[in-house]
Write an enzyme that holds these catalytic residues in place. Structure first.
Site, PDB file in Angstrom:
ATOM      1  N   GLN A  56      -2.912   3.897   1.662  1.00 44.91           N
ATOM      2  CA  GLN A  56      -1.719   3.729   0.848  1.00 44.91           C
ATOM      3  C   GLN A  56      -0.532   3.335   1.709  1.00 44.91           C
ATOM      4  O   GLN A  56       0.298   2.510   1.325  1.00 44.91           O
ATOM      5  CB  GLN A  56      -1.403   5.038   0.102  1.00 44.91           C
ATOM      6  CG  GLN A  56      -2.421   5.417  -0.951  1.00 44.91           C
ATOM      7  CD  GLN A  56      -2.402   4.474  -2.138  1.00 44.91           C
ATOM      8  OE1 GLN A  56      -1.413   3.797  -2.373  1.00 44.91           O
ATOM      9  NE2 GLN A  56      -3.499   4.419  -2.873  1.00 44.91           N
ATOM     10  N   HIS A  57      -0.432   3.919   2.895  1.00 45.77           N
ATOM     11  CA  HIS A  57       0.694   3.622   3.786  1.00 45.77           C
ATOM     12  C   HIS A  57       0.646   2.184   4.283  1.00 45.77           C
ATOM     13  O   HIS A  57       1.683   1.535   4.434  1.00 45.77           O
ATOM     14  CB  HIS A  57       0.693   4.581   4.969  1.00 45.77           C
ATOM     15  CG  HIS A  57       1.820   4.359   5.924  1.00 45.77           C
ATOM     16  ND1 HIS A  57       3.125   4.646   5.604  1.00 45.77           N
ATOM     17  CD2 HIS A  57       1.844   3.850   7.182  1.00 45.77           C
ATOM     18  CE1 HIS A  57       3.911   4.347   6.636  1.00 45.77           C
ATOM     19  NE2 HIS A  57       3.155   3.849   7.599  1.00 45.77           N
ATOM     20  N   CYS A  58      -0.571   1.656   4.499  1.00 44.11           N
ATOM     21  CA  CYS A  58      -0.674   0.284   5.020  1.00 44.11           C
ATOM     22  C   CYS A  58      -0.146  -0.715   4.010  1.00 44.11           C
ATOM     23  O   CYS A  58       0.176  -1.849   4.363  1.00 44.11           O
ATOM     24  CB  CYS A  58      -2.107  -0.041   5.406  1.00 44.11           C
ATOM     25  SG  CYS A  58      -3.181  -0.463   4.006  1.00 44.11           S
ATOM     26  N   THR A  60       2.621  -0.783   2.709  1.00 46.92           N
ATOM     27  CA  THR A  60       4.031  -1.082   2.918  1.00 46.92           C
ATOM     28  C   THR A  60       4.230  -2.315   3.787  1.00 46.92           C
ATOM     29  O   THR A  60       5.314  -2.896   3.796  1.00 46.92           O
ATOM     30  CB  THR A  60       4.742   0.107   3.580  1.00 46.92           C
ATOM     31  OG1 THR A  60       4.179   0.346   4.882  1.00 46.92           O
ATOM     32  CG2 THR A  60       4.600   1.364   2.740  1.00 46.92           C
TER      33      THR A  60
END
Length: 414
Positions: A56-58, A60
């Site tokens: 999920q963070h990637c 961004t």
């Protein structure tokens, strides 16, 4: 399912309709591969990414790649149309039509779902991913239509020759500088009621709860004035920082820096055109731009994660975010250009297939993502393995569909 920024290639019509099972020699596979890789990652994350936080963070760092490649595609596609004798009026008609279609796709299809109940104009979201990309494409296309079509011949051995990809397009650079100046002035000088001027935080419990009603600073304030509650209902800051104010990551002010990011992609296209056949020069300039943007990002952030003069903020599309992602985009495109177009070590499979039909894949997975065979109700909600299998399966199905469309020579265009 979280609907994220699409991987759109807004010039698919010109770049993809001549595709065959064997690409023409002049076709840049790196562009399709770049775009397809980003889209594949996006689809995987939209299907949950196995429930792992780092996937999920990637996400961004992925949206900016789409905007970047839009800019590159605009330059190359417009050059192709120019060589075919397409007039400026015809270009404007094409640009306007594509922009309207993108805006309507985003507004009527992706911003509304029958699961939301009866359609109501009182809550329907006005900003959106396709809306932002459509407007960004429109501005970039206007820049290329009015100030990018004529080549100004430079004298042999002129001192400007090493930087002709910048000098020849100085009116475009002037417009971008003015736009970025506008963003800086609004962001850091615009007074926001009951909030510190220049605030870039999330509000809520962020910053020790000192500014609970200042979510997004000037960007959030402008969007709330324009759209009221007709914005994204579940921004990431709401759960993490317990915010109460509406905030839209595809708001008005961030679109300015989206245009700047696309313009960096246009610069990559200009490099390819200006130094065609001089692969060493192309790669050297890609690297030079990556270094310049990387140093700029380091200065703006003071090499910190959340600090500096302008912190990296994806939701606000801060200037440091644009320079940081621009750096990585030049490096990634340069690497793919070297591997696929110069050396021919890799044909871009399987990413090249969704890359050539990105509009179809993105809109399709956004509308059908909740249905079998792309996803299903999981029996073990706490199991990463089932979620990961579902995410990989759904992504693989769309890549396979894109491959079948490629074999049938079907490419959705607008």
């Amino acid at each position: 399912m979280i609907i994220c920024t699409p991987c759109l290639f807004l010039q698919e019509g010109e770049h993809a309709r001549e595709a065959t099972t064997k690409a023409p020699p002049t076709r840049l596979r790196s562009l399709d591969t770049f775009r397809g890789f980003a889209l594949t990652v996006m689809v995987f994350v939209n299907y949950g990414g196995g429930g792992y936080w780092f996937f999920q963070h990637c996400n961004t760092v992925v949206p900016s790649r789409f905007v970047f490649i839009i800019g590159t595609s605009v330059v190359l596609a417009f050059r192709s149309m120019q060589r075919r004798g397409v007039s400026r009026l015809q270009l404007l008609r094409k640009v306007t039509w594509r922009t309207v279609v993108l805006l309507m796709l985003g507004f009527c299809f992706l911003n509304y779902s029958p699961r939301d109940g009866p359609l109501s104009w009182s809550w329907l979201r006005i900003p959106g991913v396709l809306q932002r990309l459509g407007f960004t494409y429109f501005v970039l296309s206007l820049l290329q239509t009015f100030w990018g079509q004529k080549e100004i011949p430079l004298r042999s051995y002129h001192c400007w020759n090493p930087v002709q990809d910048v000098v020849l397009y100085w009116p475009q650079w002037l417009m971008i500088i003015l736009l970025e100046t506008l963003w800086l002035c609004l962001t850091f000088l615009m007074p926001v009621p009951n909030c510190p001027t220049g605030y870039l935080g999330a509000g809520g419990i962020g910053d020790n709860g000192l500014y609970p009603n200042c979510t997004g600073g000037a960007a959030g304030h402008i969007d709330r004035l324009m759209f009221g509650d007709n914005m994204y209902r579940y921004p990431t800051c709401r759960e993490m920082y317990q915010t109460t104010q509406p905030f839209d990551p595809e708001g008005v002010l961030g679109t300015i820096n989206s245009i700047v990011m696309g313009f960096l992609g246009m610069q990559a296209g200009k490099i390819i055109i200006s130094y065609k056949g001089l692969n060493v020069h192309i790669l050297a300039r890609f690297l030079a731009w990556a270094v310049i943007l990387g140093i700029s990002a380091a200065i703006l952030t003071k090499c910190t994660r959340d600090g500096g003069f302008i912190p990296v903020n994806k939701n606000l599309w801060s200037l440091s975010y644009v320079t940081c992602m621009g750096c990585f985009s030049f490096l990634l495109l340069g690497a793919m250009y070297f591997v696929t177009d110069i050396k021919g070590w890799w044909g871009g499979q399987p990413f090249i297939y969704p890359g050539m039909n990105s509009i179809f894949v993105y809109v399709g997975h956004s509308l059908l993502g909740f249905y079998f065979p792309f996803s299903w109700e999981m029996h073990f909600q706490q199991s990463h393995w089932e979620w990961l299998f579902q995410s990989l399966w759904g992504t693989a199905v769309w890549v396979f569909i894109a491959y079948l469309l490629y074999r049938k020579k079907f490419f959705l265009k607008i």
